[in-house]
Scaffold this active site. Structure first.
Site, PDB file in Angstrom:
ATOM      1  N   HIS A 206      -5.111  -5.208   1.976  1.00 55.17           N
ATOM      2  CA  HIS A 206      -5.871  -3.984   1.738  1.00 55.17           C
ATOM      3  C   HIS A 206      -5.357  -3.148   0.568  1.00 55.17           C
ATOM      4  O   HIS A 206      -5.936  -2.125   0.241  1.00 55.17           O
ATOM      5  CB  HIS A 206      -5.905  -3.103   2.993  1.00 55.17           C
ATOM      6  CG  HIS A 206      -4.602  -2.398   3.249  1.00 55.17           C
ATOM      7  ND1 HIS A 206      -3.570  -2.984   3.925  1.00 55.17           N
ATOM      8  CD2 HIS A 206      -4.157  -1.169   2.889  1.00 55.17           C
ATOM      9  CE1 HIS A 206      -2.552  -2.139   3.994  1.00 55.17           C
ATOM     10  NE2 HIS A 206      -2.878  -1.034   3.359  1.00 55.17           N
TER      11      HIS A 206
HETATM   12  C1  UD1 Z   1      -5.001   3.960   2.943  1.00 59.50           C
HETATM   13  C2  UD1 Z   1      -3.695   4.393   2.277  1.00 59.50           C
HETATM   14  C3  UD1 Z   1      -2.722   3.222   2.267  1.00 59.50           C
HETATM   15  C4  UD1 Z   1      -2.531   2.654   3.661  1.00 59.50           C
HETATM   16  C5  UD1 Z   1      -3.877   2.314   4.273  1.00 59.50           C
HETATM   17  C6  UD1 Z   1      -3.697   1.876   5.690  1.00 59.50           C
HETATM   18  C7  UD1 Z   1      -3.871   6.054   0.461  1.00 59.50           C
HETATM   19  C8  UD1 Z   1      -3.850   6.258  -0.987  1.00 59.50           C
HETATM   20  N1  UD1 Z   1      -3.924   4.779   0.878  1.00 59.50           N
HETATM   21  O1  UD1 Z   1      -5.585   2.959   2.130  1.00 59.50           O
HETATM   22  O2  UD1 Z   1      -1.467   3.681   1.801  1.00 59.50           O
HETATM   23  O3  UD1 Z   1      -1.737   1.505   3.565  1.00 59.50           O
HETATM   24  O4  UD1 Z   1      -4.723   3.477   4.245  1.00 59.50           O
HETATM   25  O5  UD1 Z   1      -4.751   1.095   6.142  1.00 59.50           O
HETATM   26  O6  UD1 Z   1      -3.845   6.994   1.216  1.00 59.50           O
HETATM   27  N2  UD1 Z   1     -13.114   2.766   4.788  1.00 59.50           N
HETATM   28  C9  UD1 Z   1     -14.094   2.597   5.735  1.00 59.50           C
HETATM   29  N3  UD1 Z   1     -13.816   2.973   7.024  1.00 59.50           N
HETATM   30  C10 UD1 Z   1     -12.642   3.517   7.389  1.00 59.50           C
HETATM   31  C11 UD1 Z   1     -11.648   3.686   6.411  1.00 59.50           C
HETATM   32  C12 UD1 Z   1     -11.896   3.304   5.121  1.00 59.50           C
HETATM   33  O7  UD1 Z   1     -15.192   2.108   5.444  1.00 59.50           O
HETATM   34  O8  UD1 Z   1     -12.462   3.834   8.585  1.00 59.50           O
HETATM   35  C13 UD1 Z   1     -13.399   2.321   3.401  1.00 59.50           C
HETATM   36  C14 UD1 Z   1     -14.092   3.394   2.568  1.00 59.50           C
HETATM   37  O9  UD1 Z   1     -14.944   2.763   1.694  1.00 59.50           O
HETATM   38  C15 UD1 Z   1     -12.948   3.988   1.797  1.00 59.50           C
HETATM   39  C16 UD1 Z   1     -12.065   2.776   1.553  1.00 59.50           C
HETATM   40  O10 UD1 Z   1     -12.182   2.021   2.753  1.00 59.50           O
HETATM   41  O11 UD1 Z   1     -13.359   4.597   0.620  1.00 59.50           O
HETATM   42  C17 UD1 Z   1     -10.617   3.083   1.301  1.00 59.50           C
HETATM   43  O12 UD1 Z   1     -10.085   3.922   2.314  1.00 59.50           O
HETATM   44  P1  UD1 Z   1      -8.864   4.898   1.975  1.00 59.50           P
HETATM   45  O13 UD1 Z   1      -8.441   5.590   3.211  1.00 59.50           O
HETATM   46  O14 UD1 Z   1      -9.187   5.742   0.808  1.00 59.50           O
HETATM   47  O15 UD1 Z   1      -7.743   3.916   1.488  1.00 59.50           O
HETATM   48  P2  UD1 Z   1      -7.116   2.638   2.205  1.00 59.50           P
HETATM   49  O16 UD1 Z   1      -7.322   1.482   1.307  1.00 59.50           O
HETATM   50  O17 UD1 Z   1      -7.567   2.537   3.599  1.00 59.50           O
HETATM   51  N1  UDP Z   2      -3.063  -3.179  12.399  1.00 57.44           N
HETATM   52  C1  UDP Z   2      -3.889  -3.243  13.523  1.00 57.44           C
HETATM   53  N2  UDP Z   2      -5.068  -3.933  13.409  1.00 57.44           N
HETATM   54  C2  UDP Z   2      -5.451  -4.569  12.267  1.00 57.44           C
HETATM   55  C3  UDP Z   2      -4.574  -4.505  11.141  1.00 57.44           C
HETATM   56  C4  UDP Z   2      -3.414  -3.789  11.240  1.00 57.44           C
HETATM   57  O1  UDP Z   2      -3.551  -2.709  14.584  1.00 57.44           O
HETATM   58  O2  UDP Z   2      -6.529  -5.173  12.235  1.00 57.44           O
HETATM   59  C5  UDP Z   2      -1.796  -2.420  12.494  1.00 57.44           C
HETATM   60  C6  UDP Z   2      -0.559  -3.234  12.213  1.00 57.44           C
HETATM   61  O3  UDP Z   2      -0.141  -3.933  13.373  1.00 57.44           O
HETATM   62  C7  UDP Z   2       0.427  -2.166  11.769  1.00 57.44           C
HETATM   63  C8  UDP Z   2      -0.464  -1.167  11.039  1.00 57.44           C
HETATM   64  O4  UDP Z   2      -1.794  -1.435  11.483  1.00 57.44           O
HETATM   65  O5  UDP Z   2       1.020  -1.522  12.869  1.00 57.44           O
HETATM   66  C9  UDP Z   2      -0.360  -1.361   9.565  1.00 57.44           C
HETATM   67  O6  UDP Z   2      -1.335  -0.626   8.943  1.00 57.44           O
HETATM   68  P1  UDP Z   2      -1.972  -1.016   7.538  1.00 57.44           P
HETATM   69  O7  UDP Z   2      -1.703  -2.428   7.230  1.00 57.44           O
HETATM   70  O8  UDP Z   2      -3.385  -0.562   7.580  1.00 57.44           O
HETATM   71  O9  UDP Z   2      -1.206  -0.027   6.539  1.00 57.44           O
HETATM   72  P2  UDP Z   2       0.243   0.004   5.869  1.00 57.44           P
HETATM   73  O10 UDP Z   2       1.257  -0.254   6.905  1.00 57.44           O
HETATM   74  O11 UDP Z   2       0.243  -0.993   4.770  1.00 57.44           O
HETATM   75  O12 UDP Z   2       0.306   1.383   5.304  1.00 57.44           O
END
Ligand code: UD1
Ligand code: UDP
Length: 356
Positions: A206
């Protein structure tokens, strides 16, 4: 009597998981008010974790998801500042390195409220990562800095931060110890997907640097498609969106599914023969459950997983990923790297002393 108020700010999937054990520890001494920024909003990215971890619903949900980094962070800052003005907490608690973390940190600092940062001191030394900016800025305005690892403490010292620094271990380890037990009783995911323990790989992707770059994404999916095992791939919404936009499909050995709840995720991790990921949390969980990890990045903040021999940085080099998967099997002993499973209590105790 719980006279002091802490406002905890969460917004993204890993933050719900980290906040759960801390919240359980805080309840005996503090009033905790939860702000959910709404950064993650799908049921499977947010609500499922509150319900699985039996957390009460947030006191405030700002509903701020999507938008550019500046817009998202700015809107969060505006709303959090208003709430802090109403609630008047003694301390604000933020987690990790997301835009929700930075917005919370700035709101606290500008409101002259003590700020505590859980997962302080992590560095990738790559300023092109939005998370790196969020971490550095948050740490530099924090009053208490809760570091999970020795490397994190050293990183802070390197930036001149030594005051308020506590090496408490990792709350994700606390979370894992608690959740894995429950997961064993509750999750049917392996049976549901017809997976045999040790006979499948698990992948998550991601990071913006991967998902938003067509070449890198194709290379990762190309590698996953060449592995000699089935690959379970819970697809983050960001990744799904980009794959659709580019019309990238997956090979037949890849089982692309919706993001899973945390109990299912832990069971998928524990039973995998290898985890391939660009996630921070998943790299650590791989180590903790004793499954080798191939990290789909050039660097990691969790350097001890690499030096321990259980994590390899493969970047997105298709051949290197395939070679590692087929030929690399770590034998090293796994040492306790992330504390004793009681980080949350140490955080509570440090907060109690500061807020006395
Ligand atoms: C964010 C964090 C990242 C973290 C990740 C965990 C920042 C800069 N990034 O990244 O550090 O590792 O969360 O998963 O804060 N979206 C949906 N539904 C949701 C959430 C997101 O459709 O419930 C889609 C939307 O199009 C959104 C895109 O995902 O614009 C990105 O979501 P965003 O929260 O901005 O960044 P992540 O890539 O999730
Ligand atoms: N995770 C989850 N379901 C999923 C993917 C991830 O429960 O489908 C959990 C994972 O076990 C870990 C956390 O989400 O505890 C990690 O989050 P993510 O990878 O979104 O973000 P990051 O740790 O890179 O910020």
């Amino acid at each position: 009597m719980r006279t002091k108020t802490i406002v905890s700010i969460v917004g993204a999937r890993p933050q719900f998981i980290k906040a759960a054990p801390v919240s359980r520890a805080l309840v005996s001494e503090f009033r905790e008010v939860f702000i959910h920024t709404g950064q993650h909003y799908d049921y499977g990215m947010s609500e499922v974790f509150f319900s699985e971890m039996e957390m009460r619903p947030p006191d405030f949900n700002l509903g701020i998801g999507g938008g550019s980094h500046g817009e998202q962070t700015g809107r969060m800052l505006i709303e959090i500042e208003k709430i802090l003005g109403e609630v008047k907490p003694e301390c604000v608690l933020v987690y990790g390195d997301t835009n929700s973390t930075l917005a919370g940190a700035l709101a606290a600092a500008k409101g002259q409220i003590s700020l505590a940062h859980v997962e302080a001191g992590l560095r990738s030394f790559n300023r092109a990562m939005p998370e790196e900016i969020n971490r550095v800025l948050t740490d530099h305005v924090s009053t208490l800095l809760f570091c999970p690892t020795d490397a994190a403490v050293e990183n802070l010292a390197g930036e001149g931060i030594t005051k308020g620094v506590h090496r408490v271990g990792d709350v994700m380890y606390d979370a894992l110890l608690h959740n894995l037990k429950v997961a064993h009783g509750k999750s049917q995911i392996r049976q549901k997907l017809g997976l045999e323990e040790g006979k499948y790989a698990l992948a998550t992707v991601h990071r913006a640097a991967n998902t938003d770059d067509r070449k890198r994404m194709s290379s990762i999916l190309g590698a996953l498609g060449r592995l000699s095992s089935p690959v379970v791939f819970p697809v983050h919404p960001r990744t799904r969106k980009m794959m659709q936009e580019w019309g990238i499909s997956v090979a037949s050995n890849i089982l692309a599914i919706e993001p899973v709840g945390h109990f299912d995720m832990l069971m998928l991790q524990e039973g995998a023969n290898c985890i391939l990921t660009d996630s921070g949390g998943v790299q650590k969980e791989a180590y903790l459950v004793g499954v080798r990890c191939i990290t789909l990045r050039e660097e990691t903040e969790w350097v001890e997983t690499v030096s321990s021999g259980w994590n390899q940085l493969a970047g997105v080099d298709e051949q290197r990923i395939v070679d590692l998967f087929e030929n690399w099997f770590p034998q090293e002993e796994r040492k306790p790297l992330y504390g004793d499973g009681h980080s949350a209590e140490q955080i509570r105790d440090a907060l109690s002393i500061m807020l006395k």
